[in-house]
Design a protein around this motif. Structure first.
Motif, PDB file in Angstrom:
ATOM      1  N   SER A   1      45.655  42.793  46.561  1.00  0.00           N
ATOM      2  CA  SER A   1      46.535  42.284  47.682  1.00  0.00           C
ATOM      3  C   SER A   1      45.434  41.644  48.758  1.00  0.00           C
ATOM      4  O   SER A   1      44.624  42.160  48.809  1.00  0.00           O
ATOM      5  CB  SER A   1      47.621  43.098  48.164  1.00  0.00           C
ATOM      6  OG  SER A   1      46.896  44.218  48.997  1.00  0.00           O
ATOM      7  N   TYR A   2      46.357  40.761  49.449  1.00  0.00           N
ATOM      8  CA  TYR A   2      45.184  40.095  50.324  1.00  0.00           C
ATOM      9  C   TYR A   2      45.794  39.984  51.708  1.00  0.00           C
ATOM     10  O   TYR A   2      47.241  40.001  52.057  1.00  0.00           O
ATOM     11  CB  TYR A   2      45.070  38.434  49.760  1.00  0.00           C
ATOM     12  CG  TYR A   2      44.490  38.434  48.652  1.00  0.00           C
ATOM     13  CD1 TYR A   2      45.081  38.592  47.472  1.00  0.00           C
ATOM     14  CD2 TYR A   2      42.959  38.375  48.479  1.00  0.00           C
ATOM     15  CE1 TYR A   2      44.436  38.415  45.949  1.00  0.00           C
ATOM     16  CE2 TYR A   2      42.441  38.309  47.202  1.00  0.00           C
ATOM     17  CZ  TYR A   2      42.987  38.648  45.923  1.00  0.00           C
ATOM     18  OH  TYR A   2      42.307  38.427  44.823  1.00  0.00           O
TER      19      TYR A   2
ATOM     20  N   GLU B   1      44.216  38.707  40.790  1.00  0.00           N
ATOM     21  CA  GLU B   1      45.475  39.566  40.722  1.00  0.00           C
ATOM     22  C   GLU B   1      45.133  41.045  40.290  1.00  0.00           C
ATOM     23  O   GLU B   1      45.630  42.012  40.924  1.00  0.00           O
ATOM     24  CB  GLU B   1      46.756  38.820  40.230  1.00  0.00           C
ATOM     25  CG  GLU B   1      47.972  39.419  40.490  1.00  0.00           C
ATOM     26  CD  GLU B   1      49.263  38.628  39.810  1.00  0.00           C
ATOM     27  OE1 GLU B   1      50.166  38.653  40.952  1.00  0.00           O
ATOM     28  OE2 GLU B   1      48.897  38.307  38.855  1.00  0.00           O
TER      29      GLU B   1
ATOM     30  N   GLY C   1      51.761  40.717  50.276  1.00  0.00           N
ATOM     31  CA  GLY C   1      51.826  41.978  49.253  1.00  0.00           C
ATOM     32  C   GLY C   1      51.136  41.462  48.028  1.00  0.00           C
ATOM     33  O   GLY C   1      50.529  40.299  47.729  1.00  0.00           O
ATOM     34  N   ILE C   2      51.299  42.189  46.964  1.00  0.00           N
ATOM     35  CA  ILE C   2      50.759  41.957  45.687  1.00  0.00           C
ATOM     36  C   ILE C   2      51.460  40.676  45.094  1.00  0.00           C
ATOM     37  O   ILE C   2      52.550  40.613  45.163  1.00  0.00           O
ATOM     38  CB  ILE C   2      51.050  42.963  44.673  1.00  0.00           C
ATOM     39  CG1 ILE C   2      50.185  44.216  45.007  1.00  0.00           C
ATOM     40  CG2 ILE C   2      50.654  42.512  43.147  1.00  0.00           C
ATOM     41  CD1 ILE C   2      48.827  44.146  44.865  1.00  0.00           C
TER      42      ILE C   2
ATOM     43  N   LYS D   1      44.876  46.187  40.918  1.00  0.00           N
ATOM     44  CA  LYS D   1      45.853  45.401  41.507  1.00  0.00           C
ATOM     45  C   LYS D   1      45.312  44.826  42.942  1.00  0.00           C
ATOM     46  O   LYS D   1      45.328  45.967  43.704  1.00  0.00           O
ATOM     47  CB  LYS D   1      47.329  45.695  41.286  1.00  0.00           C
ATOM     48  CG  LYS D   1      47.634  45.663  39.922  1.00  0.00           C
ATOM     49  CD  LYS D   1      49.266  45.882  39.985  1.00  0.00           C
ATOM     50  CE  LYS D   1      49.873  47.260  40.492  1.00  0.00           C
ATOM     51  NZ  LYS D   1      51.294  47.684  40.304  1.00  0.00           N
TER      52      LYS D   1
END
Length: 266
Positions: free
Chosen positions: A261-262, A241, A6-7, A259
């Motif tokens: 996320s990965y 981020e 998640g973020i 933002k």
């Protein structure tokens, strides 16, 4: 196998833990997955093949100004050779073709509409680094030079634009010089699997520093261009981020932020 992370919230780690982080190793374990606006609306999503090569990017505008476009990637000899841009709102489709020299360095990119070149860029090298860029579209040509710091980061990009008349046409023999400046940390960039393809912006919108970020070794912290500033923050893994855009002459009721996320690669 990949699983969604998640973020990632920036946390304050102890100095001992921070010094022990292997940032390059972390970078190889994550791929950019999704990008959200400051209201957590999805604005970009990335898709990879089983070898973790980026094969598709889907971008949508914020609610109220809806657009959708898709970029798909074709590979040859392990490198991107063509990007197919499908604009699903205004039907402005085009292809990006990229060309390499015998050492695998990217030397030219072209944008084609119906097999007609509408703009192109040529990249000139000083040993391993791009030192200057020539850009040509249907109206103007732009020469630019790039300066690096000792860590291999592009810290200054000087563009020489033709001066335009009131009707938007270049004035022969008259030019304007514009300088853009950039700051970096000491950590590796996020991984799209496209480090060599600096001519293509993997983020959803054309941030000012994306060419320079692609040419650099470390994470960009700040990009300054006239009255606009882009500010990057990073998570505990050393990965971007947030990216915030600020305009000196445009007050905002709330920050303009995207933002990231990965995906974690295992």
């Amino acid at each position: 196998m990949k699983k969604v992370i998640g973020i990632l919230i920036l946390v304050f780690l102890s100095c001992e833990k921070d010094e022990g982080q292997n940032w390059e190793d972390n970078r190889s374990k994550f791929l950019v997955d999704k990008i959200f606006d400051n209201h957590d609306n999805l604005i970009a999503e990335y898709f990879y093949d089983t070898d973790n090569k980026l094969i598709k990017k889907v971008v949508t505008d914020n609610p109220g100004v809806y657009r959708r476009w898709v970029d798909e990637f074709e590979y040859e000899d392990g490198r991107v050779s063509k990007i197919i841009h499908d604009d699903q709102t205004f039907d402005f489709d085009y292809d990006i073709l990229v060309f390499y020299n015998t050492e695998g360095q990217l030397v030219r990119s072209e944008i084609k509409v119906h097999d007609i070149i509408i703009e192109y860029s040529i990249f000139h090298y000083d040993e391993e680094r791009v030192k200057s860029v020539f850009f040509q579209d249907e109206l103007v040509s732009v020469e630019s030079n790039i300066e690096y710091d000792n860590n291999g980061n592009a810290i200054k990009h000087i563009h020489v634009y033709p001066k335009m008349d009131p009707f938007g046409f270049p004035i022969p023999g008259e030019f304007i010089e514009v300088e853009k400046n950039y700051e970096y940390d000491n950590r590796p960039k996020p991984n799209f699997g496209l480090d060599y393809l600096f001519a293509y912006n993997p983020l959803p919108y054309n941030e000012s520093g994306e060419l320079e970020r692609g040419l650099s070794q470390n994470n960009m912290k700040r990009a300054n261009y006239e009255t606009t500033t882009w500010i990057y923050t990073y998570n505990e893994f050393g990965l971007p981020e947030t990216i915030e855009t600020r305009w000196d002459d445009i007050p905002l009721e709330e920050p303009s932020v995207i933002k990231l996320s990965y995906l974690k690669v295992e």
